[in-house]
Write a protein that holds these residues in place. Structure first.
Motif, PDB file in Angstrom:
ATOM      1  N   UNK A 125       0.792  -1.225   0.000  1.00  0.00           N
ATOM      2  CA  UNK A 125       0.000   0.000   0.000  1.00  0.00           C
ATOM      3  C   UNK A 125       0.820   1.268   0.000  1.00  0.00           C
ATOM      4  N   UNK A 126       2.143   1.138  -0.107  1.00  0.00           N
ATOM      5  CA  UNK A 126       3.025   2.301  -0.027  1.00  0.00           C
ATOM      6  C   UNK A 126       3.903   2.370  -1.273  1.00  0.00           C
ATOM      7  N   UNK A 127       3.840   3.501  -1.984  1.00  0.00           N
ATOM      8  CA  UNK A 127       4.636   3.695  -3.195  1.00  0.00           C
ATOM      9  C   UNK A 127       5.844   4.563  -2.863  1.00  0.00           C
ATOM     10  N   UNK A 128       6.876   3.923  -2.351  1.00  0.00           N
ATOM     11  CA  UNK A 128       8.072   4.652  -1.938  1.00  0.00           C
ATOM     12  C   UNK A 128       9.296   3.829  -2.290  1.00  0.00           C
ATOM     13  N   UNK A 129      10.039   4.291  -3.305  1.00  0.00           N
ATOM     14  CA  UNK A 129      11.267   3.577  -3.664  1.00  0.00           C
ATOM     15  C   UNK A 129      12.291   3.652  -2.543  1.00  0.00           C
ATOM     16  N   UNK A 130      12.287   4.762  -1.813  1.00  0.00           N
ATOM     17  CA  UNK A 130      13.230   4.881  -0.701  1.00  0.00           C
ATOM     18  C   UNK A 130      12.968   3.786   0.323  1.00  0.00           C
ATOM     19  N   UNK A 131      11.697   3.585   0.701  1.00  0.00           N
ATOM     20  CA  UNK A 131      11.376   2.512   1.644  1.00  0.00           C
ATOM     21  C   UNK A 131      11.737   1.152   1.064  1.00  0.00           C
ATOM     22  N   UNK A 132      11.474   0.973  -0.212  1.00  0.00           N
ATOM     23  CA  UNK A 132      11.772  -0.302  -0.862  1.00  0.00           C
ATOM     24  C   UNK A 132      13.274  -0.611  -0.788  1.00  0.00           C
ATOM     25  N   UNK A 133      14.109   0.382  -1.123  1.00  0.00           N
ATOM     26  CA  UNK A 133      15.554   0.164  -1.121  1.00  0.00           C
ATOM     27  C   UNK A 133      16.086  -0.050   0.301  1.00  0.00           C
ATOM     28  N   UNK A 134      15.534   0.693   1.253  1.00  0.00           N
ATOM     29  CA  UNK A 134      15.953   0.494   2.641  1.00  0.00           C
ATOM     30  C   UNK A 134      15.572  -0.898   3.128  1.00  0.00           C
ATOM     31  N   UNK A 135      14.393  -1.361   2.748  1.00  0.00           N
ATOM     32  CA  UNK A 135      13.958  -2.700   3.149  1.00  0.00           C
ATOM     33  C   UNK A 135      14.834  -3.770   2.503  1.00  0.00           C
ATOM     34  N   UNK A 136      15.203  -3.568   1.257  1.00  0.00           N
ATOM     35  CA  UNK A 136      16.104  -4.515   0.586  1.00  0.00           C
ATOM     36  C   UNK A 136      17.441  -4.584   1.325  1.00  0.00           C
ATOM     37  N   UNK A 137      17.932  -3.438   1.775  1.00  0.00           N
ATOM     38  CA  UNK A 137      19.202  -3.404   2.510  1.00  0.00           C
ATOM     39  C   UNK A 137      19.101  -4.174   3.825  1.00  0.00           C
ATOM     40  N   UNK A 138      17.993  -3.975   4.556  1.00  0.00           N
ATOM     41  CA  UNK A 138      17.804  -4.697   5.814  1.00  0.00           C
ATOM     42  C   UNK A 138      17.642  -6.193   5.548  1.00  0.00           C
ATOM     43  N   UNK A 139      16.887  -6.532   4.515  1.00  0.00           N
ATOM     44  CA  UNK A 139      16.686  -7.938   4.152  1.00  0.00           C
ATOM     45  C   UNK A 139      18.017  -8.618   3.853  1.00  0.00           C
ATOM     46  N   UNK A 140      18.898  -7.898   3.150  1.00  0.00           N
ATOM     47  CA  UNK A 140      20.204  -8.450   2.805  1.00  0.00           C
ATOM     48  C   UNK A 140      21.032  -8.727   4.073  1.00  0.00           C
ATOM     49  N   UNK A 141      20.986  -7.786   5.017  1.00  0.00           N
ATOM     50  CA  UNK A 141      21.742  -7.959   6.264  1.00  0.00           C
ATOM     51  C   UNK A 141      21.134  -9.034   7.158  1.00  0.00           C
ATOM     52  N   UNK A 142      19.802  -9.186   7.078  1.00  0.00           N
ATOM     53  CA  UNK A 142      19.107 -10.120   7.980  1.00  0.00           C
ATOM     54  C   UNK A 142      19.091 -11.548   7.459  1.00  0.00           C
ATOM     55  N   UNK A 143      19.406 -11.751   6.201  1.00  0.00           N
ATOM     56  CA  UNK A 143      19.247 -13.078   5.592  1.00  0.00           C
ATOM     57  C   UNK A 143      19.995 -14.169   6.350  1.00  0.00           C
ATOM     58  N   UNK A 144      21.276 -13.969   6.597  1.00  0.00           N
ATOM     59  CA  UNK A 144      22.063 -15.018   7.250  1.00  0.00           C
ATOM     60  C   UNK A 144      21.630 -15.277   8.698  1.00  0.00           C
TER      61      UNK A 144
END
Length: 304
Positions: free
Chosen positions: A264-283
């Protein structure tokens, strides 16, 4: 004139809820073009001219904010500089301070603390004779700039002064600052504390715990309200705080919740920040048998 002013208010509310998506940015550009056209081609009284200039400044600033939210850094700064010109032409020192503060915020987000401090200091100076809430907004930007520079003491001084001034808000406060409340300051401070925790390893645990206490209420209250984009943004910072604190269960819970809110949120900034957290949290999440949270985020990102 009233129609244009009300349109600006509606566009601000749209940004609160959905973020700076392409359609929202287009609506702001159209509205700004209309007001600029009136300034260039119409006849008007001095009072109407001032209102047109102030509305143009508000639309340009909103356009800059939406471009920033859409990860268009260069366009964001150009819009803010245009807003600065309109605000100066209108003699609106409060708006000038607000734009300078926004430029400081954008520089802080891009890890340019020297520039952030320069613009934030200018905002504080420009607002020195303004209303308490205007001065509070500038000090809040200064607090964020100090956090980006890793200065804990300076951050706390600016944030404390800001909170004292917020309590003195009046009915004459600028319409653009409707969102700036104690809760908003707490959310911004929570984000700043996460940044400070990263740059001050001696105090990491304490700063992260404080950040989580400040961010959690804003995230929970904004989920279904008018500030959905803000809830997602601060939820991402809360996930970062939990991840840095090595609390995998809390991190997984927050990421799963964010996955449900993201569509429900159209924000590339939020999307990129979430991708960064996802990358760090994966392992760490995979090691804790919580890969389900990563899968939920992946599905949300692919659908958004």
């Amino acid at each position: 004139m009233t129609v244009h002013e009300e349109h600006l208010k509606s566009l601000r509310r749209l940004d609160d809820k959905t973020g700076g998506g392409p359609l929202s940015q287009r609506q702001v550009r159209i509205a700004l073009f209309d007001v600029i056209t009136l300034l260039r081609t119409s006849s008007y009284t001095p009072d109407i001219r001032t209102r047109l200039l102030r509305t143009a400044a508000g639309l340009a600033q909103l356009g800059g904010w939406m471009a920033f939210d859409g990860s268009l850094a260069a366009a964001a700064q150009r819009y803010q500089l245009l807003a600065l010109r309109f605000a100066q032409a209108a003699g609106d020192h409060d708006a000038v301070a607000n734009v300078l503060g926004m430029l400081a915020y954008q520089h802080a987000a891009h890890a340019r603390p020297a520039e952030a401090l320069r613009f934030a200091t200018s905002a504080v100076e420009c607002s020195s004779h303004g209303l308490p809430l205007v001065r509070a907004r500038a000090l809040g930007r200064l607090a964020t700039a100090h956090a980006s520079a890793g200065d804990i003491d300076a951050f706390r001084r600016a944030a404390d002064q800001c909170r004292q001034l917020i309590a003195q808000r009046t009915t004459d406060d600028p319409a653009a600052l409707y969102y700036f409340t104690d809760d908003q300051l707490s959310a911004e401070s929570g984000h700043a504390l996460v940044e400070l925790a990263s740059s001050n390893p001696r105090f990491t645990r304490k700063l992260l715990a404080e950040a989580a206490d400040l961010l959690s209420p804003m995230v929970n209250e904004g989920t279904d309200g008018e500030y959905k984009r803000s809830a997602v943004l601060h939820g991402i910072h809360l996930a970062r705080a939990r991840l840095l604190a090595k609390d995998t269960d809390a991190t997984a819970h927050i990421l799963t919740s964010l996955a449900g809110q993201l569509p429900g949120v159209q924000s590339l900034r939020c999307r990129y920040l979430l991708i960064s957290v996802r990358r760090s949290a994966w392992r760490p999440l995979r090691s804790a048998d919580r890969a389900d949270a990563i899968e939920a985020v992946d599905q949300a990102l692919s659908a958004a």
